[in-house]
Scaffold this motif. Structure first.
Motif, mmCIF file in Angstrom:
data_model
loop_
_atom_site.group_PDB
_atom_site.id
_atom_site.type_symbol
_atom_site.label_atom_id
_atom_site.label_comp_id
_atom_site.label_asym_id
_atom_site.label_seq_id
_atom_site.Cartn_x
_atom_site.Cartn_y
_atom_site.Cartn_z
ATOM 1 N N ASP A 168 -46.153 -71.457 2.684
ATOM 2 C CA ASP A 168 -45.986 -71.340 1.237
ATOM 3 C C ASP A 168 -47.314 -71.539 0.514
ATOM 4 O O ASP A 168 -47.675 -70.773 -0.382
ATOM 5 C CB ASP A 168 -44.973 -72.369 0.728
ATOM 6 N N ASP A 169 -48.052 -72.582 0.925
ATOM 7 C CA ASP A 169 -49.361 -72.859 0.327
ATOM 8 C C ASP A 169 -50.297 -71.669 0.495
ATOM 9 O O ASP A 169 -50.983 -71.248 -0.448
ATOM 10 C CB ASP A 169 -50.015 -74.079 0.988
ATOM 11 N N GLN A 172 -49.257 -68.444 -1.539
ATOM 12 C CA GLN A 172 -49.499 -68.671 -2.964
ATOM 13 C C GLN A 172 -50.985 -68.565 -3.279
ATOM 14 O O GLN A 172 -51.384 -67.935 -4.270
ATOM 15 C CB GLN A 172 -48.981 -70.053 -3.367
ATOM 16 N N ARG A 241 -49.916 -70.914 -10.717
ATOM 17 C CA ARG A 241 -49.422 -71.138 -9.353
ATOM 18 C C ARG A 241 -47.907 -71.324 -9.347
ATOM 19 O O ARG A 241 -47.211 -70.805 -8.482
ATOM 20 C CB ARG A 241 -50.104 -72.351 -8.713
ATOM 21 N N VAL A 244 -46.288 -67.970 -9.732
ATOM 22 C CA VAL A 244 -46.412 -67.205 -8.486
ATOM 23 C C VAL A 244 -45.433 -67.741 -7.443
ATOM 24 O O VAL A 244 -44.768 -66.981 -6.740
ATOM 25 C CB VAL A 244 -47.858 -67.270 -7.953
ATOM 26 N N ARG A 245 -45.336 -69.067 -7.362
ATOM 27 C CA ARG A 245 -44.422 -69.698 -6.406
ATOM 28 C C ARG A 245 -42.977 -69.271 -6.676
ATOM 29 O O ARG A 245 -42.230 -68.926 -5.750
ATOM 30 C CB ARG A 245 -44.538 -71.219 -6.505
ATOM 31 N N LEU A 248 -42.432 -65.656 -5.546
ATOM 32 C CA LEU A 248 -42.420 -65.535 -4.086
ATOM 33 C C LEU A 248 -41.117 -66.069 -3.495
ATOM 34 O O LEU A 248 -40.555 -65.481 -2.566
ATOM 35 C CB LEU A 248 -43.615 -66.278 -3.483
#
Length: 320
Positions: A168-169, A172, A241, A244-245, A248
């Motif tokens: 995930d990190d 992103q 962020r 975006v997270r 996603l």
């Protein structure tokens, strides 16, 4: 329903991206096997020293536990930084994590912003606010953490620095740098580590193909008591962020495996861009601290932040 792998124990967890249900034991082995394949692909199995950059959170526990399951413990050393955040950095959490590492046979090196930079994060943020600088705590924290982690890697003669960034990190960060058009940083996010300076220790991310929900469940099944308190500097307003997270996660829910597909596609593109690009052998060195800095800069971003915040006095320097 029985486990899709062993067929004996009851399934407890569903991996939507693979369409299978696993018992907790097979799930833990699956995570370890995937991390091991990533390590072998990167060549870390041949390293003589790997520095684990840890924070005491769930990903740090999973990083240390998975690597210790197949790498000689003498080759591993952990490094932890206390940022100096009131109400967040708790001594008991560090002691608990240190005991966990001791059980694995991994030494923990402890450091802090106050010791190695000269100021706590709280002091940096407070001074920047006094000067009405539009600089977030995360900017200070991220920059100085990277600096100290790399310095520790050099001092400990590490072949690699391993961080706990999960899938995930990683995805992103890729999407954020696509939006910002940061080509250099994008290429460094590829699956093959590169360094643009002899003063850098190669950074690798053994968990980059492991979902965050998987690291959470791994830590839960292993019974780890990790740091769960959120940093008080996390902004309440939606950041780029965060947006975006959210996007996603919506895509992943609709089409499981999307994050892995994005990562795989990006790795292919990054490798092609690297092969067709020429980079200078060495990044320039900061005139103040001596660390590598970006092309075209005479001082690094960290030193610039300290100067602008009034925490570092460096007179007669031609600021650009």
């Amino acid at each position: 329903m029985k486990c899709s792998l062993c067929g004996v124990r009851d399934a407890e967890i569903y991996q939507a991206h693979k369409g299978r249900s696993l018992c907790r034991y097979c799930f833990i082995e699956d995570i370890r096997d995937r991390v091991k394949r990533e390590i072998e692909r990167l060549g870390l199995s041949r390293a003589s020293k790997i520095v684990l950059a840890v924070s005491g959170g769930k990903d740090s526990y999973v990083l240390a536990d998975t690597l210790a399951s197949f790498i000689d413990h003498d080759k591993l050393v952990a490094y932890n930084i206390i940022e100096g955040i009131s109400g967040y950095n708790r001594v008991e959490q560090v002691i608990q994590f240190k005991n966990f590492l001791n059980e694995l046979g991994i030494e923990l090196i402890e450091d802090s912003f106050e010791k190695s930079v000269g100021f706590t994060l709280d002091q940096m943020v407070a001074n920047s606010k006094k000067r009405n600088l539009n600089v977030s705590a995360c900017t200070f924290c991220g920059g100085f953490r990277r600096k100290l982690i790399n310095t520790a890697g050099l001092k400990l003669n590490g072949d690699y620095v391993a961080t706990g960034h999960n899938l995930d990190d990683e995805v992103q960060a890729i999407m954020l740098n696509v939006i910002r058009g940061d080509l250099i940083r994008l290429i460094r996010f590829g699956d093959k580590p590169i360094k643009l300076s002899s003063r850098f220790v190669l950074r690798v991310k053994p968990l980059r193909r492991i979902y965050e929900w998987e690291t959470t469940m791994y830590a839960y099944y292993k019974g780890y008591k990790f740091q769960e308190v959120e940093c008080p500097y996390i902004e309440l307003k939606p950041t780029l962020r965060a947006k975006v997270r959210e996007l996603l996660y919506a895509l992943e829910e609709k089409r499981p495996g999307t994050l892995l597909q994005i990562l795989d596609t990006f790795d292919i593109i990054a490798e092609r861009v690297r092969s067709g690009s020429s980079f200078k052998d060495e990044l320039p060195r900061c005139k103040i601290c001596g660390d590598p800095t970006s092309y075209g800069r005479e001082i690094c971003k960290n030193c610039e932040l300290l100067i602008n915040s009034g925490l570092l006095n460096y007179q007669n320097f031609p600021m650009s």
